[in-house]
Design an enzyme around this catalytic site. Structure first.
Site, PDB file in Angstrom:
ATOM      1  N   HIS A  67      -3.408   6.828   2.912  1.00  0.00           N
ATOM      2  CA  HIS A  67      -3.797   5.424   3.088  1.00  0.00           C
ATOM      3  C   HIS A  67      -5.193   5.321   3.694  1.00  0.00           C
ATOM      4  O   HIS A  67      -6.032   4.534   3.246  1.00  0.00           O
ATOM      5  CB  HIS A  67      -2.758   4.745   3.994  1.00  0.00           C
ATOM      6  CG  HIS A  67      -2.993   3.290   4.212  1.00  0.00           C
ATOM      7  ND1 HIS A  67      -3.301   2.770   5.443  1.00  0.00           N
ATOM      8  CD2 HIS A  67      -2.962   2.244   3.357  1.00  0.00           C
ATOM      9  CE1 HIS A  67      -3.447   1.459   5.330  1.00  0.00           C
ATOM     10  NE2 HIS A  67      -3.243   1.111   4.087  1.00  0.00           N
TER      11      HIS A  67
ATOM     12  N   SER B  15       0.842  -1.205   0.000  1.00  0.00           N
ATOM     13  CA  SER B  15       0.000   0.000   0.000  1.00  0.00           C
ATOM     14  C   SER B  15       0.870   1.245   0.000  1.00  0.00           C
ATOM     15  O   SER B  15       0.647   2.172  -0.805  1.00  0.00           O
ATOM     16  CB  SER B  15      -0.898   0.026   1.239  1.00  0.00           C
ATOM     17  OG  SER B  15      -1.753  -1.098   1.259  1.00  0.00           O
TER      18      SER B  15
ATOM     19  N   ARG C 256       0.222   8.051   5.617  1.00  0.00           N
ATOM     20  CA  ARG C 256      -0.815   7.414   6.450  1.00  0.00           C
ATOM     21  C   ARG C 256      -2.193   8.044   6.204  1.00  0.00           C
ATOM     22  O   ARG C 256      -3.209   7.361   6.207  1.00  0.00           O
ATOM     23  CB  ARG C 256      -0.462   7.567   7.932  1.00  0.00           C
ATOM     24  CG  ARG C 256       0.596   6.620   8.404  1.00  0.00           C
ATOM     25  CD  ARG C 256      -0.028   5.576   9.333  1.00  0.00           C
ATOM     26  NE  ARG C 256       0.924   4.517   9.588  1.00  0.00           N
ATOM     27  CZ  ARG C 256       0.570   3.283   9.933  1.00  0.00           C
ATOM     28  NH1 ARG C 256      -0.685   2.946  10.081  1.00  0.00           N
ATOM     29  NH2 ARG C 256       1.487   2.369  10.142  1.00  0.00           N
TER      30      ARG C 256
END
Lengths: 223, 223
Positions: free
Chosen positions: A50, A24, A47
């Protein structure tokens, strides 16, 4: 446990959690342009992207240059995390916290409905006033209510306690974008700012705010 | 409470919660094109768009024609809500639930890490196997892990318990889009489908899944 068995594998998918993270983050690095952000913010931005599931959010991420250092230092020294919603508090990964930090949300305090009525504001905003002295030096994250972020800024500008850092990621169509501009542009009496991190525009929310907190809490991307 | 006072109002923003909802939903109706969705799904879609803070999500919303009726009926009859993450469970507004329904998440069950290791899968997926008979007739929502959604489908296709409805909104770059296609295309042995609701693509997450559950639980948009 004797009855439990894994079901028949029928689909082709990656089941190794660490490998899912690795792939990812590699996809995010390939597809997103982080050049507009300071290097120290790349892990935090990754993050957030994500959690959003969308590299297009990258251009909306903005931050005060000191926010990563300020938040990380505060948390290492045991500062609490304070959130505007229980959902956001639930999203904080406790094992990433450096000092078993308290995660505080006052939304369900019994005084909240009365104060909200008395002050003619939302419960999320009224709940901010119950943070009291805990706010001093804390890492605050707003992932839901623009009114909570406005109220927090008003408290601080009144000379109230100063948090170490503010993650401002309320979501929504009414007041959300404006509240984040207010955070990014606020000035204390001494001309300084509380270090801040925002996702500009209407988007944001508990998931992105939790991802930001989890990245601020711990340096290692995969921890 | 004698010390508490509202801070000085310094910004111009709406503080009436119901008015914020009303304006938000009006903006969503103005800006989004819901014509591709069945009328019965408009309220649910509006809540999902609201949680996303983005009308562009509209085109990714897709559903089985019976999902609203199936989920609402199950919840009215006391079915539990089962989620893949604590964060999503926290996002369910308890006062909207028609039968004080249980909200269940097994991710923190002590058996989960061992099963995940034994089965070489994620903890989120292993936790699905602990839903056991509670899964029969339940309303399930996946807001985080694609592996949990794949695992759930594999359990059901093995002849396991049949939930009343599945909200499939995992987020992410690896497996997320594929898991939602798998849900939308699944067929039981009798050729039927479990009614489903998805946000296709990489986006999704606990906030959108919680919004969907809250809309499925209660008909009134503003309740």
């Amino acid at each position: 446990m004797s009855e439990l068995a894994a079901p028949t594998r029928r689909y082709d998918y990656v089941t190794d959690g660490q490998e899912i993270y690795r792939r990812s983050f590699a996809m995010i690095r390939d597809e997103s342009d982080l050049r507009g952000l300071p290097t120290g913010l790349h892990t935090v931005a990754t993050r957030i992207i994500h959690a959003a599931g969308d590299v297009a959010i990258t251009s909306e991420i903005a931050a005060h240059p000191e926010v990563v250092a300020a938040a990380r230092s505060a948390l290492s020294n045991g500062a609490p995390i304070i959130t505007d919603s229980q959902m956001l508090a639930s999203g904080v990964t406790r094992r990433r916290l450096p000092a078993d930090n308290e995660v505080l949300c006052t939304l369900r305090d019994e005084r909240v409905p009365g104060l909200a009525m008395q002050w003619d504001t939302t419960r999320a905003a009224a709940a901010v006033s119950l943070w009291g002295d805990r706010l001093e030096g804390a890492v605050v994250a707003i992932g839901n209510a623009p009114t909570a972020l406005f109220h927090l800024l008003e408290l601080i500008l009144d000379g109230g306690p100063r948090p170490a850092a503010i993650v401002g990621m309320p979501v929504g169509f009414v007041g959300s974008a404006e509240s984040k501009v207010a955070l990014a542009e606020h000035r204390l009496a001494d001309g300084e700012q509380i270090p801040w991190l925002v996702v500009h525009g209407r988007r944001g929310g508990s998931a992105m705010a939790a991802a930001a907190l989890n990245a601020l809490a711990h340096e290692d991307e995969l921890a």
